[in-house]
Design a protein around this motif. Structure first.
Motif, PDB file in Angstrom:
ATOM      1  N   VAL A 103      40.481  32.764 -20.169  1.00 35.43           N
ATOM      2  CA  VAL A 103      39.451  31.711 -19.817  1.00 35.43           C
ATOM      3  C   VAL A 103      38.299  32.244 -19.267  1.00 35.43           C
ATOM      4  N   HIS A 104      38.413  33.172 -18.403  1.00 34.96           N
ATOM      5  CA  HIS A 104      37.012  33.894 -17.613  1.00 34.96           C
ATOM      6  C   HIS A 104      36.094  34.377 -18.495  1.00 34.96           C
ATOM      7  N   GLU A 105      36.688  35.175 -19.623  1.00 38.52           N
ATOM      8  CA  GLU A 105      35.854  35.616 -20.691  1.00 38.52           C
ATOM      9  C   GLU A 105      35.054  34.477 -21.138  1.00 38.52           C
ATOM     10  N   VAL A 106      35.895  33.843 -21.491  1.00 38.72           N
ATOM     11  CA  VAL A 106      35.148  32.368 -22.450  1.00 38.72           C
ATOM     12  C   VAL A 106      33.900  31.828 -21.419  1.00 38.72           C
ATOM     13  N   LEU A 107      34.397  31.711 -20.165  1.00 35.57           N
ATOM     14  CA  LEU A 107      33.130  31.096 -19.332  1.00 35.57           C
ATOM     15  C   LEU A 107      32.185  32.112 -19.322  1.00 35.57           C
ATOM     16  N   LYS A 108      32.375  33.356 -19.067  1.00 31.92           N
ATOM     17  CA  LYS A 108      31.259  34.363 -18.827  1.00 31.92           C
ATOM     18  C   LYS A 108      30.451  34.467 -20.013  1.00 31.92           C
ATOM     19  N   ARG A 109      31.054  34.153 -21.192  1.00 32.98           N
ATOM     20  CA  ARG A 109      30.236  34.450 -22.380  1.00 32.98           C
ATOM     21  C   ARG A 109      29.389  33.109 -22.798  1.00 32.98           C
ATOM     22  N   LEU A 136      27.938  34.943 -11.724  1.00 34.51           N
ATOM     23  CA  LEU A 136      27.292  35.453 -10.352  1.00 34.51           C
ATOM     24  C   LEU A 136      28.359  36.532  -9.847  1.00 34.51           C
ATOM     25  N   ILE A 137      29.582  36.046  -9.763  1.00 39.18           N
ATOM     26  CA  ILE A 137      30.489  36.828  -9.259  1.00 39.18           C
ATOM     27  C   ILE A 137      30.924  38.282  -9.747  1.00 39.18           C
ATOM     28  N   ASP A 138      30.705  38.249 -11.332  1.00 44.65           N
ATOM     29  CA  ASP A 138      30.726  39.824 -11.826  1.00 44.65           C
ATOM     30  C   ASP A 138      29.409  40.478 -11.539  1.00 44.65           C
ATOM     31  N   GLN A 139      28.263  39.724 -11.430  1.00 40.09           N
ATOM     32  CA  GLN A 139      27.097  40.522 -11.145  1.00 40.09           C
ATOM     33  C   GLN A 139      27.305  41.072  -9.812  1.00 40.09           C
ATOM     34  N   LEU A 140      27.823  40.207  -8.583  1.00 38.48           N
ATOM     35  CA  LEU A 140      28.068  40.796  -7.452  1.00 38.48           C
ATOM     36  C   LEU A 140      29.020  42.103  -7.546  1.00 38.48           C
ATOM     37  N   GLY A 150      14.825  32.585  -1.966  1.00 42.00           N
ATOM     38  CA  GLY A 150      16.229  32.746  -2.681  1.00 42.00           C
ATOM     39  C   GLY A 150      16.662  31.679  -3.098  1.00 42.00           C
ATOM     40  N   GLU A 151      17.946  31.827  -3.889  1.00 36.58           N
ATOM     41  CA  GLU A 151      18.729  30.790  -4.478  1.00 36.58           C
ATOM     42  C   GLU A 151      20.190  30.733  -3.623  1.00 36.58           C
ATOM     43  N   VAL A 152      20.577  29.520  -3.832  1.00 35.10           N
ATOM     44  CA  VAL A 152      22.045  29.420  -3.022  1.00 35.10           C
ATOM     45  C   VAL A 152      23.063  28.645  -4.130  1.00 35.10           C
ATOM     46  N   THR A 153      24.176  29.418  -4.286  1.00 38.22           N
ATOM     47  CA  THR A 153      25.254  28.644  -4.926  1.00 38.22           C
ATOM     48  C   THR A 153      26.383  28.501  -3.945  1.00 38.22           C
ATOM     49  N   VAL A 154      27.027  27.148  -4.010  1.00 37.09           N
ATOM     50  CA  VAL A 154      28.190  27.186  -3.239  1.00 37.09           C
ATOM     51  C   VAL A 154      29.349  27.297  -4.324  1.00 37.09           C
ATOM     52  N   PHE A 155      30.470  27.972  -4.188  1.00 40.76           N
ATOM     53  CA  PHE A 155      31.356  28.508  -5.042  1.00 40.76           C
ATOM     54  C   PHE A 155      32.733  27.302  -4.632  1.00 40.76           C
ATOM     55  N   SER A 156      33.510  26.937  -5.588  1.00 37.57           N
ATOM     56  CA  SER A 156      34.635  26.324  -5.681  1.00 37.57           C
ATOM     57  C   SER A 156      35.536  27.044  -5.252  1.00 37.57           C
ATOM     58  N   ALA A 157      36.323  26.682  -4.165  1.00 38.92           N
ATOM     59  CA  ALA A 157      37.605  27.357  -3.790  1.00 38.92           C
ATOM     60  C   ALA A 157      38.932  27.233  -4.761  1.00 38.92           C
ATOM     61  N   GLU A 158      38.773  26.134  -5.775  1.00 45.43           N
ATOM     62  CA  GLU A 158      39.703  25.889  -6.676  1.00 45.43           C
ATOM     63  C   GLU A 158      39.632  26.968  -7.820  1.00 45.43           C
ATOM     64  N   ALA A 214      25.864  38.035  -0.977  1.00 47.49           N
ATOM     65  CA  ALA A 214      24.472  37.962  -1.581  1.00 47.49           C
ATOM     66  C   ALA A 214      24.230  39.082  -2.531  1.00 47.49           C
ATOM     67  N   ILE A 215      23.588  38.392  -3.544  1.00 44.04           N
ATOM     68  CA  ILE A 215      22.832  39.391  -4.432  1.00 44.04           C
ATOM     69  C   ILE A 215      21.376  39.727  -3.928  1.00 44.04           C
ATOM     70  N   LEU A 216      21.304  40.988  -3.810  1.00 46.72           N
ATOM     71  CA  LEU A 216      19.925  41.466  -3.031  1.00 46.72           C
ATOM     72  C   LEU A 216      18.743  41.739  -4.000  1.00 46.72           C
ATOM     73  N   ARG A 217      17.606  41.502  -3.547  1.00 42.44           N
ATOM     74  CA  ARG A 217      16.395  42.000  -4.357  1.00 42.44           C
ATOM     75  C   ARG A 217      16.391  43.479  -4.144  1.00 42.44           C
ATOM     76  N   TYR A 218      16.627  43.995  -3.208  1.00 39.67           N
ATOM     77  CA  TYR A 218      16.530  45.563  -3.191  1.00 39.67           C
ATOM     78  C   TYR A 218      17.608  46.114  -2.046  1.00 39.67           C
ATOM     79  N   ARG A 219      17.871  47.240  -2.138  1.00 42.45           N
ATOM     80  CA  ARG A 219      19.027  47.750  -1.355  1.00 42.45           C
ATOM     81  C   ARG A 219      18.407  47.949   0.118  1.00 42.45           C
ATOM     82  N   LEU A 220      19.340  47.650   1.057  1.00 36.35           N
ATOM     83  CA  LEU A 220      18.983  47.765   2.423  1.00 36.35           C
ATOM     84  C   LEU A 220      19.092  49.274   3.044  1.00 36.35           C
TER      85      LEU A 220
END
Length: 356
Positions: A236-242, A260-264, A326-334, A349-355
């Protein structure tokens, strides 16, 4: 969600009258409402009789229109109900003012919310309104000997059925047609507009051929097939990701969360542009380095209601990120990405540059 009207209330509060149309909408509202908000709606309440000439029967239920100042919120998903408790501040019977009452908000019951809405709360309501036109979708994943059905909701995916039928060689092996038939029967009982069929190899294609011959109503509802490496939650995760669900639904909250979580996680694994935990994220926010802020809805609610343990005001972080583009996404705990975010402290957070 259907928004009936929007206006201004007292003390600069915004007033929104809306109708939740499904259980997803009730779930959204459970994260919009907070203690201190004003909620109005029709209800019934047991009224004690004060007439000395009448025998006390413990009170009779009367239909009332009430406004309560919210104290607690409980989302009862399996009862399709949102319970909102608080003190009555306005009522069609003045003798009920000041009493505690619980509004049972159900599907297609109009309510009015008056509060100082935060930007992410307005976004949640408007997203739910846009999603009202989305079709109901199920994802079926199948491989040799096993099949799974998940339904897709805005708060996540939910396993509807898990089927196992040993196939191949051996004493206990069964014909593949038995698994396909059981899967087809289960899918035929689902009231959905579209089915996505997925899985590794050619098994899903053979299942599709079987449905066309034996469950034509299911075959007609299948809109696409997707190659995945696994089945069940992984598939299911693969289906959603694609983006397969995106092709069916115009707005798919959980597909965005999966990407987003995969990118993070990829950024974290390479030591690149990522921060997690409230202290790291707050520091990144101060530098204006946050491109996308990820927050867990249950953690956000706890912090806003004073039940969390962060020393930093989460609203200050959100405001800072939005003010700096920046953008904000609120994730579902479900949903699984929400579980991954929870393990990172409920904020990342996904950053614009390394701190460092």
């Amino acid at each position: 969600m259907r928004i009936s009207s929007r206006g201004r209330g007292e003390e600069g509060r915004e007033r929104i009258t809306l109708v939740p149309e499904n259980v997803d909408d009730l779930w959204h509202l459970s994260y919009v409402l907070e203690p201190g908000d004003l909620v109005s709606g029709d209800t019934t309440r047991r009224i004690q009789r004060d007439d000395d000439q009448m025998r006390d029967t413990g009170g009779e239920r009367e239909h009332l229109h009430v406004t309560i100042e919210v104290e607690d919120i409980e989302f009862a998903r399996f009862a399709n109900r949102l319970r909102v408790g608080g003190v009555i501040t306005s009522c069609s019977r003045e003798d009920q003012l000041g009493h505690h009452h619980t509004l049972n908000v159900e599907e297609r019951a109009e309510i009015t919310i008056e509060k100082h809405f935060k930007a992410d709360q307005i976004d949640r309501i408007e997203t739910a309104e846009e999603a009202a036109e989305n079709p109901d979708v199920a994802i079926a994943t199948v491989e040799e000997g096993a099949a799974y059905i998940h339904t897709v909701a805005q708060y996540g995916t939910e396993e509807y059925a898990s089927l196992t039928k040993p196939t191949g060689k051996g004493e206990y092996a069964r014909p593949r047609s038995e698994l396909f038939d059981e899967l087809g029967s289960a899918l035929s009982h689902l009231d959905v507009d579209a089915i996505i069929l997925a899985g590794p190899g050619f098994t899903k294609n053979d299942a599709m051929d079987y449905f066309e011959d034996n469950h034509p109503e299911v075959a007609e509802t299948i809109v696409t097939t997707v190659d995945t490496a696994g089945v069940g939650d992984r598939g299911v995760h693969e289906v959603l990701k694609r983006g397969a669900v995106d092709d069916v639904q115009k707005q798919t909250r959980i597909a965005e969360e999966a990407n987003l979580i995969d990118q993070l996680m990829e950024n974290i694994s390479t030591g690149a542009k990522a921060a997690y935990g409230v202290e790291q994220v707050a520091e990144a926010s101060d530098y204006g380095a946050i491109e996308h802020l990820l927050l867990l809805d249950s953690r956000l609610r706890a912090e806003r209601q004073g039940e969390g343990d962060w020393d930093i005001d989460v609203n200050d972080i959100i405001d800072s990120v939005e003010q700096k583009g920046g953008e904000v996404t609120v994730f579902s705990a479900e949903f699984q990405p929400g579980e991954q975010l929870k393990n990172l402290g409920g904020i990342a957070a996904i950053l614009r540059y390394r701190l460092q």
